[in-house]
Scaffold this active site. Sequence first.
Site, PDB file in Angstrom:
ATOM      1  N   CYS A 132       1.076  -1.218   0.030  1.00  0.00           N
ATOM      2  CA  CYS A 132      -0.014   0.004   0.028  1.00  0.00           C
ATOM      3  C   CYS A 132       0.768   1.280   0.050  1.00  0.00           C
ATOM      4  CB  CYS A 132      -0.974  -0.242   1.141  1.00  0.00           C
ATOM      5  SG  CYS A 132      -2.461   1.092   0.992  1.00  0.00           S
ATOM      6  N   HIS A 144      -3.836  -5.472   1.000  1.00  0.00           N
ATOM      7  CA  HIS A 144      -3.125  -5.704   2.154  1.00  0.00           C
ATOM      8  C   HIS A 144      -2.873  -7.051   2.660  1.00  0.00           C
ATOM      9  CE1 HIS A 144      -2.728  -1.451   3.927  1.00  0.00           C
ATOM     10  NE2 HIS A 144      -3.785  -1.174   3.137  1.00  0.00           N
ATOM     11  N   GLU A 174      -1.212  -8.511   5.056  1.00  0.00           N
ATOM     12  CA  GLU A 174      -1.108  -8.658   6.502  1.00  0.00           C
ATOM     13  C   GLU A 174      -2.392  -8.378   7.289  1.00  0.00           C
ATOM     14  OE1 GLU A 174      -1.073  -5.787   4.697  1.00  0.00           O
ATOM     15  OE2 GLU A 174      -1.193  -4.248   6.109  1.00  0.00           O
TER      16      GLU A 174
END
Lengths: 597, 230, 87, 87
Positions: free
Chosen positions: B86, B203, B205
Site C-alpha cells: 500500500c 493488504h 497482512e
Amino acid sequence: MSAPFAPAASGPVPRPGDPQITPALVAEHGLTPDEYDRLVAMLGRTPTFTELGVVSALWNEHCSYKHSRPVLRTLPTKAPWVLQGPGENAGVISVGDGLAVAFKIESHNHPSAVEPYQGAATGVGGILRDVFTMGARPIAMLDSLRFGALDSPRVRWLFGGVVKGIGDYGNCVGIPTVAGDVMFDPAYEGNPLVNAMCVGLLHEHELMRAVAQGVGNPILAVGARTGRDGIHGASFASEELSEASEAKRPRVQVGDPFTEKLLLEASLELIHSGHIVAIQDMGAAGLTSSSAEMAARGDVGVVIDTTKVPQRETGMTPYEILLSESQERMLVVAKKGEEHHVVRILEKWDLTAAVIGEVIAEPVYRVTEGERVVAEFPGTKLVTECPVYHPEARESDEIRALRERDVVTIAERAEESDPAWTLRELLSSPTIASKRWIYRQYDHMVRTNTVIGPGGDAAVVRLRGTDRALALKTDCNGRYVYLDPRTGGQAAVVEAARNVACAGGRPRAITNNLNFGSPKRPEVFFQFREAVAGMGEACSALETPVTGGNVSFYNESPISSVYPTPVVGMVGIVESLAHVTRATFRDDGDAIVLLGE
Amino acid sequence: MKFGIVTFPGSNCDYDAYHAVVDQLGETAEYLWHKDHDLRGSDVVILPGGFSYGDYLRAGAIARFSPIMQEVVAHADRGGAVLAICNGFQIACEAGLLPGALMRNANLKFVCEQRHLRVENVNTAFTAEYEEGQVIRIPVAHGEGRYVADDDALDRLDGEGRVVFRYCNAAGGTDATSNPNQSMRAIAGIVGDAGNVLGMMPHPERAVDALLGSADGLPLFESILARVGA
Amino acid sequence: MTAYRVEIRVVPRKGILDPQGQAVAGALHALGFDAVTDVRVGRHIVLETRAADPEGAGRAAREMCERLLANPVTEDFEIEQVVPAAT
Amino acid sequence: MTAYRVEIRVVPRKGILDPQGQAVAGALHALGFDAVTDVRVGRHIVLETRAADPEGAGRAAREMCERLLANPVTEDFEIEQVVPAAT
Ligand SMILES: Nc1ncnc2c1ncn2[C@@H]1O[C@H](COP(=O)(O)OP(=O)(O)O)[C@@H](O)[C@H]1O
C-alpha cells in the site's frame, strides 16, 4: 524558570489597543447583562478585554453546560466497572484482565454546516485527542450522522463532504471507523448533525487525568503552533475594532491528521514515560479552557505567559492566543525539572513543545504577556462560578396532538396494499438502504482487530491478547424522540443495546450526544429534560451508566429545526470470541426464527 | 527469520504487519525507525501501509527521502527481500525500486473492502505457495492506488511475468467493477526486475486470520519463509 | 541574499487519465457551464526562498521540482515566475 | 464562439493552516534546500471553454471559481490568463 513567572507586581491593566469594554462589546461576547455583573462582582473591578474574552469562552454553553448541567446530574453514572465517570476528557470502564476502555462522543454540527469537510475532520481530531489524553490508544471510531433529504444538491454536497472529512482524517491517523448510524430527514436540512465517537484501550494503571497539580510544575504547549483559527464565535466583524475585520473574523479550522498521528504517538509515549502529571486537549476555547479546567480540577493556581506560546502567525494578541482553536495541540503539566524529557519526546516525533507557564501556590488564574498581567481571576472561580440556568419546560401542544393522533386513521396509499411495492419503497429509502457508500470510504480494518465491521448490527472489535471483544454502536431515532421524548430517549438506549446484544455483546456503558434546539424555547427544553429522563431510566434498567457525553444546543436554522436527537454510543463486552454473531444468513437449510412480539 | 518493519511518520499498518509476522507466523519482527540507518539484521524489510508524511504532495514522495530508505535500497540491491504494501508500494515507486506510479483512484474516493485478486505468477519469492491463476481475497484500503506506467514499461512487466497480482472478480474474470481503482491492466501487485521487491496495493497482512474475514494472505508470507529462508 | 517568491505549476502529463479534471468538468456541466470542453487539474506551488538573484532562485526551484515536487512518470512542471517576495 | 484556454490558480488563503505546504517545506529542508522559508500548495486548473471573446471566457471562469472551483471559506483564486486555445 522562576524569573519569568514571578508573582505579579500589580493587577491586570488594559493593553494599549484593547477596545473599550462597552455593553455592546459585552453583548458581542455572548454575555447577558446579569452574567457581566456576575463577572464584575467576581473580580471586584471592570474586566480587561482579555478577561472578557476568557470568560465569554468559558461561560458559553459549549464549555459550561449552563443550561444542561442540572438535568445531566440526574443520569445514572455509577457501576463497579466505571473507573471514570463524567467530568474528564472521556469516560473509562474496566473490561477485565487489567484492561480498560476510554470512550466519548462529540458533536461538530455547526462547523460541518459551514465547511463540511474540515468541520467533520476536525470533529474526528478532537474526539481522538479526548481519548488519547486519558492514556488510551484509540482503537475504533464511530460516526452518527443526520442530514436533510438527499434530493437536495446542497445536502448531497454537505453529506459527501462530511463523509470524506471523517474518512480522510480517521484513515490517515489509522483508526478504523467501524460503525455508526445515519438518517435523512428534512428536519435536518439546515442543520446537519455530525457526531463522532472514539473508543480507546488502556491498562488500568495507565489512566491519566487532566488535573493540574504540584506547585512549580511547568506547563507546556505541545503539538502544532497556534494561529488565528476559529477565534471564538462571538463575531468581530464590527467596525469599532480598528484592525482589519478580515483578521478578526472567525476562521475555519483546518485539520492535519498527519500531525494528529504524530501527536497521538508522542502523547502516549509522554504518558508512559512518567515525566508528566497531566495532559489535556486544547479543544473548544483552546488554551483558555484547557488551562482553566486543569487548574480547577486540581484546585491550584496557574500562570501562563502568552509570549511563550509557539505561534504560526505574527502579531497575535494575548486575547487571540488564549482563544485560538488551532487544531492538534495539547496542554501538558510536566514534573518539575523533567520538562527537557518532554521536549525530547516531542522532537523525536518532529513536534514542538514549549514551557508556557507553571502551577503556582497562589490561588489565581493569571495570564501575562511577558511582564504585563493581562488577565487574572481569583482561585478557580472562573470555572466553578459559572452561571447555571433552569429554563422553563413546556410541551408543545402541536406535538402532543400529533402523538395522540390515531395512526390507524391515516389513509393508506393505494400501492401500499402491494407488499412488494412497499418493501421496495422501504429498502430504497436512504435511511434504510445499505450504508456501503459511506463505510467503503472508511478504513474499517486497520489495526487488524475488526471482527465485524460496518454493515451488520454492532461492530465487534477484538481485544488482542484476550478471547474477548468490544461490541460498539451508535443509535437514536429522532422522530420517536420528537413524538414522545421520554419514550424516545429510552428507545435510543434500547436500540443500541439490541444491536450490541445481537452481535454477542453485553451492554456495559454509554456515552451520549444530546443534539437539541435552543434551550431557551420551553418546548425544546421540555424535550431535553424528558429525553434525558427516558435515557436515564433505560440506562438504569440495563445497568449501562453514562460515563460522559456532550450537549449540543441551538441546532436550528431558518430552514428547519432538528428533531431532538440524543445519540447513544454504547460499549458492550463480548465475553468470548465464540459468541460473536453476524447479521447475515449463513447456510442453506438454516431455520429463520422471528423473536419477540 | 527476521522481518524489519519500517515506521515512517504517518505509517499506521506497521503494527498490523508486526502482528501478522509475530502472532500468525511465529517469526521475529522489529520496528525500524525512519531516521535510523540500521536495518538491524533484517532478512526481509516490510514497507508498511499508512499515510507517511500525511501523503501530502504525492503519496510516498516525501518518505522516500527518509534516511532508512538508503539502507532499504541497498538491501534490495544486494538481493534482499522487500515487501512494500500500500503506502509502502507508493514509496517504493517513488524511490525507483519499482517502475510506475500510483495515482488517485479513478472515482476519487478512498476504498476499503475485500477484493479478489488473481495470482499471475507463482514463480516468485512471494507467491510460490499459491497456485497459478488462483483467486484470493485480500482487502484493499487506499485512496491512491491506480497503477500507472507507460506502455513500454507495462509491456515489459507483462513480458517478464512481473505482474504478480491482478484485480479480478470472484470467478477470476474481469467485469465493470472488478478493478477498484482503474489501475492500468488491472495491476494490483508487481515485482522489481530482480524479483526480490514486491509492491502491492492490497493488504496481505490484513488477511492472515480467518476471524477477520480472510487468511488468503498467509501463503504470501509462507512463500517468503520458504524461499528467502532457504 | 534577497527573498524571492517562485510560482510553480505541476500538471498531469498529457495522455494520463485525470479523473479530477473529469469530475470538475462534469460538475461544471451540471451547473450549466456547457461551454467548457476540457478541464485539467494540477498543483500550484508557491515557494518563498532566499537567493542571490532571480536566476539562482529559479535554478533552485527547478532542482526542487526534479527531486521532489513533480513525479517524472506522471507530471510535467513549469516555473511560472520568480519575483521579489512582497516581504 | 472561439475556444479559449483559461488558467486558474487556487491557493489556501493566507493565515489558513496549510499542512501540505508545511510538509513540503519540511521535506525541502531535509533535502538541503535551507533557503526556503515558506511553501503553499494549491491547485492549478486549466479550462478549455468556448466564448464570444476573452472577456467572456474570463467572466465565466470567475463565476466557476466562485461557485465551484474555489472554496470561499479557505481558498483564494486568481484567473492567471485567458488565451486562444491551441488548435
Ligand atoms: N455513518 C456511518 N458510519 C459507519 N457505519 C455506518 C454508518 N451508518 C451506518 N453504518 C453501518 O451500517 C449498518 C447499518 O446501520 P443502521 O442503519 O444504523 O442499522 P440498524 O438501524 O439496522 O441497526 C451498521 O453496521 C452501521 O454500523
